[in-house]
Design a protein around this motif. Structure first.
Motif, PDB file in Angstrom:
ATOM      1  N   GLU A  69     -34.018  79.190 -78.549  1.00 25.32           N
ATOM      2  CA  GLU A  69     -34.646  77.924 -78.174  1.00 25.32           C
ATOM      3  C   GLU A  69     -35.953  78.158 -77.417  1.00 25.32           C
ATOM      4  O   GLU A  69     -36.964  77.458 -77.625  1.00 25.32           O
ATOM      5  CB  GLU A  69     -33.679  77.092 -77.317  1.00 25.32           C
ATOM      6  CG  GLU A  69     -32.445  76.612 -78.052  1.00 25.32           C
ATOM      7  CD  GLU A  69     -32.807  75.670 -79.196  1.00 25.32           C
ATOM      8  OE1 GLU A  69     -33.837  74.951 -79.076  1.00 25.32           O
ATOM      9  OE2 GLU A  69     -32.093  75.678 -80.212  1.00 25.32           O
ATOM     10  N   LYS A  70     -35.914  79.195 -76.548  1.00 26.37           N
ATOM     11  CA  LYS A  70     -37.118  79.527 -75.789  1.00 26.37           C
ATOM     12  C   LYS A  70     -38.246  79.961 -76.711  1.00 26.37           C
ATOM     13  O   LYS A  70     -39.410  79.527 -76.571  1.00 26.37           O
ATOM     14  CB  LYS A  70     -36.785  80.621 -74.788  1.00 26.37           C
ATOM     15  CG  LYS A  70     -37.995  81.078 -73.975  1.00 26.37           C
ATOM     16  CD  LYS A  70     -37.590  82.189 -73.026  1.00 26.37           C
ATOM     17  CE  LYS A  70     -38.806  82.719 -72.267  1.00 26.37           C
ATOM     18  NZ  LYS A  70     -38.448  83.818 -71.341  1.00 26.37           N
ATOM     19  N   HIS A  71     -37.915  80.826 -77.693  1.00 19.55           N
ATOM     20  CA  HIS A  71     -38.945  81.305 -78.625  1.00 19.55           C
ATOM     21  C   HIS A  71     -39.460  80.161 -79.505  1.00 19.55           C
ATOM     22  O   HIS A  71     -40.663  80.136 -79.867  1.00 19.55           O
ATOM     23  CB  HIS A  71     -38.397  82.445 -79.480  1.00 19.55           C
ATOM     24  CG  HIS A  71     -38.080  83.688 -78.690  1.00 19.55           C
ATOM     25  ND1 HIS A  71     -38.884  84.134 -77.675  1.00 19.55           N
ATOM     26  CD2 HIS A  71     -37.048  84.583 -78.796  1.00 19.55           C
ATOM     27  CE1 HIS A  71     -38.355  85.240 -77.170  1.00 19.55           C
ATOM     28  NE2 HIS A  71     -37.237  85.538 -77.853  1.00 19.55           N
ATOM     29  N   ARG A  76     -44.176  76.579 -80.659  1.00 15.02           N
ATOM     30  CA  ARG A  76     -44.793  75.256 -80.725  1.00 15.02           C
ATOM     31  C   ARG A  76     -46.004  75.175 -79.799  1.00 15.02           C
ATOM     32  O   ARG A  76     -47.075  74.656 -80.174  1.00 15.02           O
ATOM     33  CB  ARG A  76     -43.769  74.180 -80.356  1.00 15.02           C
ATOM     34  CG  ARG A  76     -42.823  73.837 -81.489  1.00 15.02           C
ATOM     35  CD  ARG A  76     -42.075  72.567 -81.188  1.00 15.02           C
ATOM     36  NE  ARG A  76     -41.248  72.695 -79.974  1.00 15.02           N
ATOM     37  CZ  ARG A  76     -39.998  73.086 -79.946  1.00 15.02           C
ATOM     38  NH1 ARG A  76     -39.404  73.416 -81.108  1.00 15.02           N
ATOM     39  NH2 ARG A  76     -39.338  73.163 -78.826  1.00 15.02           N
ATOM     40  N   GLN A  77     -45.798  75.719 -78.576  1.00 13.46           N
ATOM     41  CA  GLN A  77     -46.927  75.686 -77.641  1.00 13.46           C
ATOM     42  C   GLN A  77     -48.113  76.517 -78.154  1.00 13.46           C
ATOM     43  O   GLN A  77     -49.288  76.139 -77.997  1.00 13.46           O
ATOM     44  CB  GLN A  77     -46.485  76.184 -76.270  1.00 13.46           C
ATOM     45  CG  GLN A  77     -45.524  75.270 -75.556  1.00 13.46           C
ATOM     46  CD  GLN A  77     -45.056  75.836 -74.228  1.00 13.46           C
ATOM     47  OE1 GLN A  77     -45.481  76.941 -73.821  1.00 13.46           O
ATOM     48  NE2 GLN A  77     -44.208  75.080 -73.525  1.00 13.46           N
ATOM     49  N   ASP A  84     -52.131  81.291 -83.229  1.00 11.68           N
ATOM     50  CA  ASP A  84     -51.166  81.661 -84.272  1.00 11.68           C
ATOM     51  C   ASP A  84     -50.530  83.033 -84.015  1.00 11.68           C
ATOM     52  O   ASP A  84     -49.379  83.293 -84.386  1.00 11.68           O
ATOM     53  CB  ASP A  84     -51.853  81.645 -85.637  1.00 11.68           C
ATOM     54  CG  ASP A  84     -52.261  80.240 -86.055  1.00 11.68           C
ATOM     55  OD1 ASP A  84     -51.743  79.288 -85.425  1.00 11.68           O
ATOM     56  OD2 ASP A  84     -53.050  80.123 -86.977  1.00 11.68           O
ATOM     57  N   ASP A  85     -51.333  83.895 -83.411  1.00  6.61           N
ATOM     58  CA  ASP A  85     -50.790  85.237 -83.152  1.00  6.61           C
ATOM     59  C   ASP A  85     -49.605  85.165 -82.190  1.00  6.61           C
ATOM     60  O   ASP A  85     -48.587  85.820 -82.366  1.00  6.61           O
ATOM     61  CB  ASP A  85     -51.879  86.139 -82.591  1.00  6.61           C
ATOM     62  CG  ASP A  85     -52.506  85.560 -81.336  1.00  6.61           C
ATOM     63  OD1 ASP A  85     -52.514  84.323 -81.185  1.00  6.61           O
ATOM     64  OD2 ASP A  85     -52.971  86.354 -80.500  1.00  6.61           O
ATOM     65  N   LEU A  86     -49.734  84.323 -81.139  1.00  8.06           N
ATOM     66  CA  LEU A  86     -48.616  84.176 -80.186  1.00  8.06           C
ATOM     67  C   LEU A  86     -47.423  83.478 -80.840  1.00  8.06           C
ATOM     68  O   LEU A  86     -46.257  83.834 -80.610  1.00  8.06           O
ATOM     69  CB  LEU A  86     -49.085  83.391 -78.959  1.00  8.06           C
ATOM     70  CG  LEU A  86     -50.083  84.107 -78.045  1.00  8.06           C
ATOM     71  CD1 LEU A  86     -50.521  83.191 -76.911  1.00  8.06           C
ATOM     72  CD2 LEU A  86     -49.496  85.400 -77.501  1.00  8.06           C
ATOM     73  N   ALA A  87     -47.760  82.482 -81.665  1.00  2.00           N
ATOM     74  CA  ALA A  87     -46.679  81.770 -82.367  1.00  2.00           C
ATOM     75  C   ALA A  87     -45.908  82.729 -83.280  1.00  2.00           C
ATOM     76  O   ALA A  87     -44.678  82.689 -83.386  1.00  2.00           O
ATOM     77  CB  ALA A  87     -47.258  80.596 -83.154  1.00  2.00           C
ATOM     78  N   ARG A  88     -46.689  83.586 -83.980  1.00  2.00           N
ATOM     79  CA  ARG A  88     -46.047  84.560 -84.867  1.00  2.00           C
ATOM     80  C   ARG A  88     -45.131  85.511 -84.074  1.00  2.00           C
ATOM     81  O   ARG A  88     -44.007  85.804 -84.507  1.00  2.00           O
ATOM     82  CB  ARG A  88     -47.124  85.330 -85.627  1.00  2.00           C
ATOM     83  CG  ARG A  88     -46.562  86.196 -86.730  1.00  2.00           C
ATOM     84  CD  ARG A  88     -47.678  86.869 -87.505  1.00  2.00           C
ATOM     85  NE  ARG A  88     -48.472  85.895 -88.265  1.00  2.00           N
ATOM     86  CZ  ARG A  88     -49.656  85.487 -87.937  1.00  2.00           C
ATOM     87  NH1 ARG A  88     -50.281  85.971 -86.840  1.00  2.00           N
ATOM     88  NH2 ARG A  88     -50.302  84.598 -88.680  1.00  2.00           N
TER      89      ARG A  88
END
Length: 269
Positions: A69-71, A76-77, A84-88
């Protein structure tokens, strides 16, 4: 079969016979019952350990789910901020956590199956223990009753070891008593015959014989005196005795005559 094998077989056979004689069925049943209870306790301990391990995996699974859930939130943030790199990276960690969750679910399911099997076996074992306890008490009661009946029968028939010992004691006592009675009778006979000299007397056999002759002479003298007093003495009669004396002699007191006859009989005996 070799010598060593035969010797080992003989030793085991004799040892087994000794153990069979020494074995108490009541004690054996109680020991078996306690062993079953120990096994049941071990099974319960195993179930508790297994359940503890399963709970640990479930706690670890919940933590992984929280991380998932945290990831998701991190991804989303990051998208909202055009990262996108952090989202990936967040999604990759989410995938790893989900993979770990699947492994944990498999382990938890296996542990649950094992736990269910152990609980089933525990219930079966507990049921068998209860049944064995009932049979144990019944067998102990039957054995104690049979043992008591055997002791009573052996006591009544004299077939038991204790009664056999008592019988032998009585037999030995009877033999010793008969031997002692025979010896006492023999001593009395030898004493009366004079074969044994009195240890407390200085007389020997000759002295005793002389004393016996003296006593016999005294008895004869006293008898002659009584006869003379009764008018039947063996002394020579005086020719001057008149007819009146003869008449008195012929009419002697019958009581004196009876006493003389009694003394004669005692002397002959």
């Amino acid at each position: 079969m070799g010598i060593l094998s035969r010797a080992s077989y003989v030793i085991r056979s004799k040892l087994n016979a000794v153990l069979n004689r020494a074995e108490d069925p009541s004690e054996t049943l109680d020991y078996s019952y306690e062993r079953l209870r120990d096994e049941l306790q071990d099974v319960k301990k195993g179930i508790a350990d297994l359940t503890t391990q399963k709970k640990r995996l479930e706690i670890q699974k919940r933590r992984l789910e929280e991380n998932v859930e945290k990831h998701n939130e991190q991804a989303r943030q990051a998208v909202e901020q055009d990262r996108d790199d952090l989202a990936r990276r967040a999604l990759e960690k989410k995938k790893q956590k989900m993979s770990q969750i699947e492994e944990l679910e498999t382990q938890i399911a296996d542990l649950q199956n094992t736990q269910d099997n152990l609980v089933e076996k525990k219930n079966e074992l507990q049921s068998r223990i209860e049944q064995f306890r009932t049979e144990k008490e019944t067998m102990k009661a039957r054995y104690e009753a049979a043992e008591a009946s055997t002791r009573v029968s052996e006591a009544m028939t004299g077939a038991g070891d204790e009664m056999e010992n008592v019988g032998r004691s009585i037999e030995r006592a009877r033999e010793k008593t008969e031997d002692m009675e025979a010896r006492a009778a023999a001593m009395d006979e030898l004493q009366e015959s004079g074969a044994f000299e009195d240890a407390l007397s200085d007389e020997d056999e000759i002295d005793r014989e002389l004393n016996s002759m003296q006593r016999d002479g005294e008895v004869e003298a006293e008898l002659e005196t009584l006869k003379t007093e009764a008018g039947k003495g063996s002394v020579e009669e005086d020719p001057s005795v008149d007819a009146e004396s003869e008449a008195e002699t012929e009419t002697a007191d019958p009581e004196i005559e009876a006493e003389l006859d009694e003394l004669k009989d005692d002397d002959e005996e």
